[in-house]
Structure formats: structure tokens, C-alpha cells
Design a protein around this motif. Sequence first.
Motif, PDB file in Angstrom:
ATOM      1  N   ASP A 122     -29.331  90.909 121.288  1.00 35.69           N
ATOM      2  CA  ASP A 122     -29.807  91.939 122.196  1.00 35.69           C
ATOM      3  C   ASP A 122     -29.795  91.341 123.603  1.00 35.69           C
ATOM      4  O   ASP A 122     -30.675  90.561 123.958  1.00 35.69           O
ATOM      5  CB  ASP A 122     -31.221  92.378 121.819  1.00 35.69           C
ATOM      6  CG  ASP A 122     -31.722  93.532 122.679  1.00 35.69           C
ATOM      7  OD1 ASP A 122     -31.023  93.910 123.641  1.00 35.69           O
ATOM      8  OD2 ASP A 122     -32.811  94.037 122.403  1.00 35.69           O
ATOM      9  N   ALA A 170     -41.649  90.527 126.528  1.00 26.68           N
ATOM     10  CA  ALA A 170     -41.462  90.656 125.077  1.00 26.68           C
ATOM     11  C   ALA A 170     -42.611  91.469 124.492  1.00 26.68           C
ATOM     12  O   ALA A 170     -43.743  91.427 124.987  1.00 26.68           O
ATOM     13  CB  ALA A 170     -41.418  89.265 124.434  1.00 26.68           C
ATOM     14  N   ASP A 175     -45.274  92.729 121.333  1.00 31.00           N
ATOM     15  CA  ASP A 175     -46.185  91.999 120.452  1.00 31.00           C
ATOM     16  C   ASP A 175     -45.384  91.374 119.317  1.00 31.00           C
ATOM     17  O   ASP A 175     -44.532  92.026 118.713  1.00 31.00           O
ATOM     18  CB  ASP A 175     -47.251  92.939 119.880  1.00 31.00           C
ATOM     19  CG  ASP A 175     -48.207  93.436 120.948  1.00 31.00           C
ATOM     20  OD1 ASP A 175     -48.310  92.785 122.007  1.00 31.00           O
ATOM     21  OD2 ASP A 175     -48.837  94.494 120.729  1.00 31.00           O
ATOM     22  N   ASP A 176     -45.691  90.133 119.029  1.00 36.17           N
ATOM     23  CA  ASP A 176     -45.013  89.377 117.969  1.00 36.17           C
ATOM     24  C   ASP A 176     -43.508  89.272 118.182  1.00 36.17           C
ATOM     25  O   ASP A 176     -42.745  89.118 117.226  1.00 36.17           O
ATOM     26  CB  ASP A 176     -45.314  89.966 116.583  1.00 36.17           C
ATOM     27  CG  ASP A 176     -46.774  89.782 116.200  1.00 36.17           C
ATOM     28  OD1 ASP A 176     -47.369  88.766 116.605  1.00 36.17           O
ATOM     29  OD2 ASP A 176     -47.316  90.662 115.513  1.00 36.17           O
ATOM     30  N   GLU A 177     -43.058  89.341 119.432  1.00 38.78           N
ATOM     31  CA  GLU A 177     -41.664  89.087 119.794  1.00 38.78           C
ATOM     32  C   GLU A 177     -41.639  87.905 120.746  1.00 38.78           C
ATOM     33  O   GLU A 177     -42.526  87.771 121.595  1.00 38.78           O
ATOM     34  CB  GLU A 177     -41.033  90.298 120.488  1.00 38.78           C
ATOM     35  CG  GLU A 177     -40.837  91.492 119.594  1.00 38.78           C
ATOM     36  CD  GLU A 177     -40.143  92.637 120.325  1.00 38.78           C
ATOM     37  OE1 GLU A 177     -39.622  93.511 119.629  1.00 38.78           O
ATOM     38  OE2 GLU A 177     -40.137  92.654 121.570  1.00 38.78           O
ATOM     39  N   TYR A 178     -40.617  87.064 120.589  1.00 38.96           N
ATOM     40  CA  TYR A 178     -40.533  85.856 121.400  1.00 38.96           C
ATOM     41  C   TYR A 178     -39.087  85.609 121.788  1.00 38.96           C
ATOM     42  O   TYR A 178     -38.175  85.857 121.003  1.00 38.96           O
ATOM     43  CB  TYR A 178     -41.065  84.639 120.618  1.00 38.96           C
ATOM     44  CG  TYR A 178     -42.463  84.847 120.108  1.00 38.96           C
ATOM     45  CD1 TYR A 178     -43.563  84.621 120.932  1.00 38.96           C
ATOM     46  CD2 TYR A 178     -42.694  85.308 118.816  1.00 38.96           C
ATOM     47  CE1 TYR A 178     -44.847  84.843 120.469  1.00 38.96           C
ATOM     48  CE2 TYR A 178     -43.972  85.534 118.342  1.00 38.96           C
ATOM     49  CZ  TYR A 178     -45.051  85.296 119.183  1.00 38.96           C
ATOM     50  OH  TYR A 178     -46.316  85.527 118.733  1.00 38.96           O
ATOM     51  N   TYR A 179     -38.915  85.110 122.994  1.00 39.36           N
ATOM     52  CA  TYR A 179     -37.607  84.630 123.400  1.00 39.36           C
ATOM     53  C   TYR A 179     -37.442  83.214 122.863  1.00 39.36           C
ATOM     54  O   TYR A 179     -38.360  82.395 122.928  1.00 39.36           O
ATOM     55  CB  TYR A 179     -37.476  84.624 124.927  1.00 39.36           C
ATOM     56  CG  TYR A 179     -37.347  86.008 125.517  1.00 39.36           C
ATOM     57  CD1 TYR A 179     -36.163  86.725 125.388  1.00 39.36           C
ATOM     58  CD2 TYR A 179     -38.399  86.587 126.207  1.00 39.36           C
ATOM     59  CE1 TYR A 179     -36.031  87.994 125.929  1.00 39.36           C
ATOM     60  CE2 TYR A 179     -38.277  87.866 126.750  1.00 39.36           C
ATOM     61  CZ  TYR A 179     -37.090  88.557 126.602  1.00 39.36           C
ATOM     62  OH  TYR A 179     -36.966  89.805 127.135  1.00 39.36           O
ATOM     63  N   ASP A 198     -29.845  82.161 114.062  1.00 39.47           N
ATOM     64  CA  ASP A 198     -29.938  83.577 113.719  1.00 39.47           C
ATOM     65  C   ASP A 198     -29.150  83.785 112.434  1.00 39.47           C
ATOM     66  O   ASP A 198     -27.932  83.603 112.412  1.00 39.47           O
ATOM     67  CB  ASP A 198     -29.365  84.433 114.838  1.00 39.47           C
ATOM     68  CG  ASP A 198     -29.481  85.925 114.568  1.00 39.47           C
ATOM     69  OD1 ASP A 198     -30.079  86.308 113.546  1.00 39.47           O
ATOM     70  OD2 ASP A 198     -28.970  86.696 115.386  1.00 39.47           O
ATOM     71  N   HIS A 218     -33.134  87.202 109.803  1.00 37.52           N
ATOM     72  CA  HIS A 218     -34.246  86.684 110.591  1.00 37.52           C
ATOM     73  C   HIS A 218     -33.823  85.393 111.275  1.00 37.52           C
ATOM     74  O   HIS A 218     -32.746  84.855 111.001  1.00 37.52           O
ATOM     75  CB  HIS A 218     -35.490  86.454 109.720  1.00 37.52           C
ATOM     76  CG  HIS A 218     -35.242  85.538 108.553  1.00 37.52           C
ATOM     77  ND1 HIS A 218     -35.156  84.178 108.678  1.00 37.52           N
ATOM     78  CD2 HIS A 218     -35.035  85.803 107.239  1.00 37.52           C
ATOM     79  CE1 HIS A 218     -34.920  83.634 107.502  1.00 37.52           C
ATOM     80  NE2 HIS A 218     -34.829  84.608 106.603  1.00 37.52           N
TER      81      HIS A 218
END
Length: 196
Positions: free
Chosen positions: A42, A113, A115-119, A144, A148
Motif C-alpha cells: 500500500d 497509521a 489503531d494496531d497498524e504500524y509502519y 511480507d 501477514h
Amino acid sequence: MDPDQRADSSTDSWPVDAVEVGRIIDGWGVKGWIKLQPFASDPKALFSSRRWFLRAPAHAATASALPTLLHITHVKTHGDAVVAAARDLTDRDAAHALRGASVFVPRSSFPTAGDDEYYWVDLIGAEVINRQGETLGRVSTLIDTGAHSVLCVRRPEAGPEVPDTQAERLIPFVAAYVDTVDLAARRIQVDWALDY
């Protein structure tokens, strides 16, 4: 006006928080557009900044002729790639001359980002501990898998001469194994034993 769109000298210097987000793979069309391979499935970071900083590939003979900054006017997805127009590029030849260049954007321009998303860039270097407080190592990179992401955690006892393939623990970055991520403390707690 968006501060990212200004072209004054204060915003044209290489950002201290520059993150590599893609590579220019070719020119696109006849009007000077470029085609990029983004390094994320993305490519939000490419869309979030109108200033793309360039670095020539190590083997490039014409690195001095490469511009260090492009002022992006249009950007869109094109299949698995991204295409973009820059006011600095006016024809196909100028776009082709950038092939192989790495594209960087300031980390500060990334979208927030969820919630519960991280770069990934924010996770690399974080200490990984288990529920017993034992240090498993530090995140060296992520993989990747499609389903997941996987944390590649370099064991603290592995010396620099030990290749990553022998020194890493691979921990799925999913809720079943990851208890907490504390970006401020640069620490990830996981449900993982030392002998896994």
C-alpha cells in the motif's frame, strides 16, 4: 497551500527523517512521467508527500546529473506500480534518465497509521522481549508473506560475523503472538520462548 507543495529552499534540503519508499523503474508515456516500484503493498507514503528525494544507484556513472528532489504534481497507481508527473520533468528523455534511482520521502509526511497498524520503518530496531521479560533481540527487518508480516529478530548473542539466516528468529506479526507494541519505548512484547 500544503507545506509539502512549497518549493522554497527551507523545504528542499534532504530531510533528516528520509525513508526509502520506492525505486524508479522507467519513464512512462511521452510527457515525462515516471514509473516506480513501491516498496510497500500500500504505497500511502508516495501519495502523502509532494516532495520526493532521489538517490542514484551505487553503480550509476551519472549520479551527479541526477536531481536530488522532484516536485510531484500528479501521482496514481498503475497495476502493481505507481506513476507520477513532476514539474521538474518535461519529456520522456528526462524521465528515462532517472531509471534506477531510489525515492525517499520524509517520515513526518506519512499518513497517521490506524489503531494496531504500524509502519515497518517504525518497528525496525525495536527491542523484542517475551512475557517472561527475556530479550529475544532486535527487529532487523520484516517479511511480507501475503497473509501477514513476519518480524525478523536478530538474536542478541549473535556476533556481526554470523549471517542473518543463522542469527534470526522469525516471529509472525499477528495478535496471537504479539502482545504489545510500544513505539515510544521502541519495545515489542511477544508470546515467544527463547528456544523457539
